[in-house]
Design an enzyme around this catalytic site. Structure first.
Site: not given
Length: 468
Positions: A37, A41-42, A51, A180, A184, A310, A442
């Site tokens: 697709k 991966t992201c 997220k 780990g 991740i 990657d 502010h």
């Protein structure tokens, strides 16, 4: 009319599809080959769906203390089916968006698997079984990565999962061991602990998130422990045993063997590069184990083949892949640009969030810089108090002589949005004086960056005066 080059891109993730768009903008004839697709991966099983879950977890935890915020809310519970439906909706919406971008930029998309027959020709096996040969002037490899499964005895038992399976939540597990303590692992620990799971992180290194600023990691670690997450550092998994009452993970910690029982074991020890089956042995592309070697123009040893993301093993982040994709496309089209990793931010979407760009304090000292370091705790920030997220810190690292900003590190709400300020400061070689002379709105969390910059000169306004 001068014929524009043809470019075939292998991989439709955040590196590949961005490279395709940039190449098309510059006039190239672009074909993109994607195995599954668009979005890689992201979009499908990484950044985006993770997220979605983290956002729901954040709101869920906030609603649990709704009375403190002046809200009368009844019983709040996680509706997993609705959450999974929303996750799919977000992912599908973004995939459709990428598909639209491909069509409006005139990019041909082929769904299938590609491999090199020779340096100038690839064979594409379509997902419908058809085989086609493509010959292009240039190629960009953007094949990404997949979750790495280390050679641990018992790792293939049912109930041992990777980040991909961890995104499809069908029940709230009683307990989970996460192998780990990198980005991740920590993010999934935050998700599952928020939903009521008893989570233990097992990390082989002396500290979780070993590449981040140590002081900032300690702040986040305290919050994770406060949220009920157990963290075992300097702990190596020896084996996983299925004894009928869940999974037992046998670890060695400081010479002592410990057995921990859990319903699920999530293996999150890193990612493995996808270069198998590409036929790179039929090209001049130079490899180092599974990663593709590139120069700062993203060229491989074979000058018509580029690699990004990657599969280069340089910095396995989606935004790095996208930046590399633009650089590769521009170089193919004759613009002569180089990749610069100085402003790459690292982001962790826990509660509180954590983000970093530039040098950590230890890295800056190791490079021999004399430093001025400014810090501002968010307990002194009005907006943080309003939203009741005061467990955080802004840390500005600057060199002493000119005040040039070397690093910005943030633990706190919206840290991952605010870090862009630090990335821009590094790109412009900005000084703390330039941050100080910029008026900040502010009340905002961002004005804490101003305060931390002032603190490099011991001039912070909203910190009690230091006495010597």
């Amino acid at each position: 009319m001068i014929k524009q080059p043809s470019i075939t891109i292998i991989g439709g993730g955040p590196g590949g599809y961005v490279a395709a768009i940039r190449a098309a903008q510059l006039g190239a004839d672009v074909t993109l080959v994607e195995k599954k697709k668009l979005g890689g991966t992201c979009l499908n099983v990484g950044c985006i769906p993770t997220k979605v879950l983290l956002h729901t977890a954040e709101i869920y935890k906030m609603l649990e203390r709704s009375n403190e915020l002046g809200l009368a809310v009844g019983m709040v519970k996680i509706e997993l089916l609705a959450l999974m439906t929303r996750k799919k909706y977000v992912v599908d919406k973004l995939i459709n968006g990428v598909d639209l971008l491909m069509r409006t930029n005139g990019i041909k998309v082929i769904y299938g698997t590609a491999s090199f027959e020779n340096p100038k020709e690839i064979k594409v096996k379509h997902n419908d079984g058809k085989i086609k040969t493509i010959k292009s002037d240039y190629y960009i490899l953007a094949t990404g990565s997949k979750p790495y499964k280390p050679p641990i005895e018992g790792i293939d038992f049912p109930g041992v999962i990777t980040s991909t399976e961890a995104l499809d939540i069908t029940e709230i597990y009683d307990s989970m061991i996460i192998v780990g303590g990198g980005v991740i692992g920590v993010e999934f620990a935050s998700i599952y602990a928020s939903f009521g799971c008893n989570v233990t992180i097992v990390e082989m290194m002396p500290e979780i998130l070993p590449n981040m600023d140590e002081e900032m990691v300690n702040i986040l670690k305290r919050k994770l422990i406060k949220d009920g997450i157990q963290i075992l550092n300097s702990a190596k998994v020896i084996k996983i045993v299925n004894e009928g009452s869940g999974l037992n993970v046998i670890i060695n910690r400081n010479g002592l063997e410990i057995k921990i029982n859990a319903h699920k074991v999530l293996v999150a020890v890193g990612r493995e590069i996808n270069t198998m089956g590409l036929g790179l042995e039929n090209t001049a592309v130079k490899m180092e184990r599974s990663k593709i070697i590139v120069n700062d123009k993203l060229e491989t040893n074979d000058k018509i083949i580029y690699a990004i993301g990657d599969c280069t093993g340089i910095n396995m982040l989606a935004h790095v892949a996208s930046a590399q994709g633009i650089i590769a496309a521009e170089n193919i089209m004759g613009l002569d640009v180089k990749m610069d990793y100085k402003t790459v931010p690292s982001c962790i979407y826990t509660t509180p969030e954590m983000a970093s760009v530039g040098l950590t304090e230890n890295q800056a000292r190791a490079k021999g810089y004399e430093l001025n370091i400014g810090k501002f705790p968010l307990v002194g920030n009005g907006k943080s108090i309003i939203i009741e997220e005061t467990e955080g810190l802004i840390k500005v690292i600057s060199e002493k002589k000119y005040g040039e900003i070397l690093g910005l590190h943030i633990v706190g709400p919206r840290a991952t949005d605010l870090i862009a300020v630090g990335a821009l400061a590094l790109r412009l070689e900005a000084t703390v004086d330039e941050i100080i002379s910029t008026i900040h709105a502010h009340p905002t969390i961002g004005e804490s960056i101003l305060e931390a910059s002032l603190d490099t000169k011991n001039l912070a306004i909203h910190i009690p005066a230091k006495t010597f």
